[in-house]
Design a protein around this motif. Structure first.
Motif, PDB file in Angstrom:
ATOM      1  N   VAL A 135      33.247  48.854  34.581  1.00  9.31           N
ATOM      2  CA  VAL A 135      34.110  48.324  35.643  1.00  9.31           C
ATOM      3  C   VAL A 135      34.923  49.454  36.268  1.00  9.31           C
ATOM      4  N   VAL A 136      35.525  50.292  35.423  1.00 10.52           N
ATOM      5  CA  VAL A 136      36.355  51.395  35.919  1.00 10.52           C
ATOM      6  C   VAL A 136      35.529  52.363  36.770  1.00 10.52           C
ATOM      7  N   SER A 137      34.280  52.601  36.353  1.00  7.97           N
ATOM      8  CA  SER A 137      33.423  53.537  37.089  1.00  7.97           C
ATOM      9  C   SER A 137      32.822  52.925  38.351  1.00  7.97           C
ATOM     10  N   GLY A 138      32.972  51.609  38.521  1.00 12.68           N
ATOM     11  CA  GLY A 138      32.444  50.956  39.703  1.00 12.68           C
ATOM     12  C   GLY A 138      31.026  50.462  39.580  1.00 12.68           C
ATOM     13  N   ASN A 139      30.437  50.573  38.392  1.00 10.03           N
ATOM     14  CA  ASN A 139      29.063  50.125  38.210  1.00 10.03           C
ATOM     15  C   ASN A 139      28.965  48.611  38.015  1.00 10.03           C
ATOM     16  N   LEU A 140      30.089  47.976  37.636  1.00 10.52           N
ATOM     17  CA  LEU A 140      30.148  46.519  37.540  1.00 10.52           C
ATOM     18  C   LEU A 140      31.279  46.023  38.436  1.00 10.52           C
ATOM     19  N   ASP A 141      31.068  44.881  39.068  1.00 13.35           N
ATOM     20  CA  ASP A 141      32.099  44.301  39.922  1.00 13.35           C
ATOM     21  C   ASP A 141      33.177  43.610  39.099  1.00 13.35           C
ATOM     22  N   VAL A 142      32.791  43.018  37.976  1.00 15.38           N
ATOM     23  CA  VAL A 142      33.722  42.247  37.149  1.00 15.38           C
ATOM     24  C   VAL A 142      33.100  42.095  35.773  1.00 15.38           C
ATOM     25  N   CYS A 156      43.079  48.300  37.346  1.00 14.25           N
ATOM     26  CA  CYS A 156      42.327  47.081  37.043  1.00 14.25           C
ATOM     27  C   CYS A 156      43.203  45.837  37.114  1.00 14.25           C
ATOM     28  N   GLU A 157      42.594  44.753  37.550  1.00  7.19           N
ATOM     29  CA  GLU A 157      43.206  43.427  37.499  1.00  7.19           C
ATOM     30  C   GLU A 157      42.708  42.734  36.242  1.00  7.19           C
ATOM     31  N   VAL A 267      38.145  41.131  34.006  1.00  8.43           N
ATOM     32  CA  VAL A 267      38.726  42.361  34.526  1.00  8.43           C
ATOM     33  C   VAL A 267      37.887  42.882  35.685  1.00  8.43           C
ATOM     34  N   TRP A 268      38.581  43.398  36.697  1.00  8.32           N
ATOM     35  CA  TRP A 268      37.888  44.025  37.825  1.00  8.32           C
ATOM     36  C   TRP A 268      38.804  45.056  38.474  1.00  8.32           C
ATOM     37  N   SER A 269      38.220  45.870  39.332  1.00  5.40           N
ATOM     38  CA  SER A 269      38.972  46.933  40.001  1.00  5.40           C
ATOM     39  C   SER A 269      39.654  46.384  41.250  1.00  5.40           C
ATOM     40  N   PRO A 276      36.655  41.133  46.322  1.00  3.97           N
ATOM     41  CA  PRO A 276      36.629  39.706  46.696  1.00  3.97           C
ATOM     42  C   PRO A 276      35.589  38.892  45.917  1.00  3.97           C
ATOM     43  N   LEU A 277      34.508  39.526  45.464  1.00 11.01           N
ATOM     44  CA  LEU A 277      33.531  38.822  44.636  1.00 11.01           C
ATOM     45  C   LEU A 277      34.161  38.407  43.309  1.00 11.01           C
ATOM     46  N   ALA A 278      34.935  39.325  42.717  1.00 14.26           N
ATOM     47  CA  ALA A 278      35.612  39.015  41.456  1.00 14.26           C
ATOM     48  C   ALA A 278      36.671  37.939  41.671  1.00 14.26           C
TER      49      ALA A 278
END
Length: 288
Positions: A135-142, A156-157, A267-269, A276-278
């Motif tokens: 998530v932190v690296s941006g490879n996952l949205d949530v 992160c949220e 958790v998401w960035s 917005p997807l998360a």
């Protein structure tokens, strides 16, 4: 340069083999191999090398893999910004721990398919620590995971989905009058101390002066529960939600307070263009 080749390159590095990468990408292994040859020809040097049974990046490949991830992340964000819908373009890249994947994720996916039928979902299982990194690296949205023992990154949220107190899990036919005495007396199946809840359980027992008679130590709540059901011993686990009909061969007992709990959440960035997807996914959790 074809970004699909970069995606295959990153997948091979992450998976450690062409075969595993091809399964992740849903491509024939021969196609992934051809893409790697084309990419190496385009760049002008070897990017991958075989070491035993695994494939590893060369010195140049190791230098380029992070840049390849950045390029792919930029492409995803470009497509997100170009979406003509109210949400960024799919797929939604969702990470989940095995327990979450078997428990809360299926119902959440049904709501997602109903609310956003045109946006596909890519699901990546993994440990909480690995998913947080993604998530932190941006490879996952949530991702749906267990809160680590340290504070979440400020970028992160974090939203709590459920709190799971530790419980004693024992075979149903076993007489349990005092859960702590049972944990000290009976053969014990220890939840891996490298994971959050396993560390909590170990520290809880130590604080009570209990040294269990450890028979096995392993990760995987469902696997441990199966061993308890088979009569191999008792265990202290988070009070996780049962999937389908609960196993009638086991019984759960609350532990004396103060008893720690693990937090399972989403958790998401915050800064990602794809956040917005998360947000949309979490809105479905609140709507249940």
């Amino acid at each position: 340069m074809d970004t699909r080749f970069l995606q295959s390159f990153v997948a091979v590095v992450d998976c450690g083999s062409v075969a595993d990468a091809s399964r992740r990408l849903d491509l024939p292994a021969t196609t992934v191999t051809q893409q790697m040859r084309s990419l190496e020809a385009d760049i002008g040097c070897q990017l991958l090398t075989r070491v035993g049974r695994t494939v590893k990046p060369t010195v140049v490949g190791a230098r380029l893999v992070d840049q390849a991830r950045e390029v792919l992340r930029g492409v995803r964000e470009l497509r997100s910004a170009a979406s003509d819908t109210g949400l960024p373009a799919g797929p939604l890249r969702l990470g989940a721990t095995p327990t979450a994947l078997m428990g809360m994720v299926p119902a959440l996916l049904r709501r997602w398919m109903s609310a956003h039928p045109t946006i596909q979902v890519y699901i990546e299982p993994g440990t909480s620590s690995k998913l947080l990194e993604q998530v932190v690296s941006g490879n996952l949205d949530v991702a749906i995971l267990v809160h680590p023992t340290f504070a979440m990154p400020k970028t992160c949220e974090w939203r709590v989905l459920r709190s799971e107190a530790l419980i004693l899990l024992a075979p149903r036919e076993m007489t349990v009058r005092n859960p702590l005495l049972t944990a000290a007396r009976e053969p014990f199946i220890l939840y891996d101390r490298k994971v959050v809840a396993g560390k909590m359980a170990d520290e809880y027992l130590r604080s009570r002066g209990i040294k269990p008679k450890v028979r096995f130590e392993l990760d995987g709540i469902e696997h441990i529960a199966q061993l308890v059901a088979e009569g191999f011993g008792v265990s202290i686990l988070p009070d996780w939600p049962a999937v389908g009909k609960s196993d009638g061969r086991t019984k759960r007992y609350p532990l004396p307070p103060p008893c720690p709990s693990r937090e399972v959440g989403m958790v998401w960035s915050r800064a990602s263009l794809r956040s917005p997807l998360a947000d949309a996914l979490y809105a479905l959790v609140e709507r249940k």
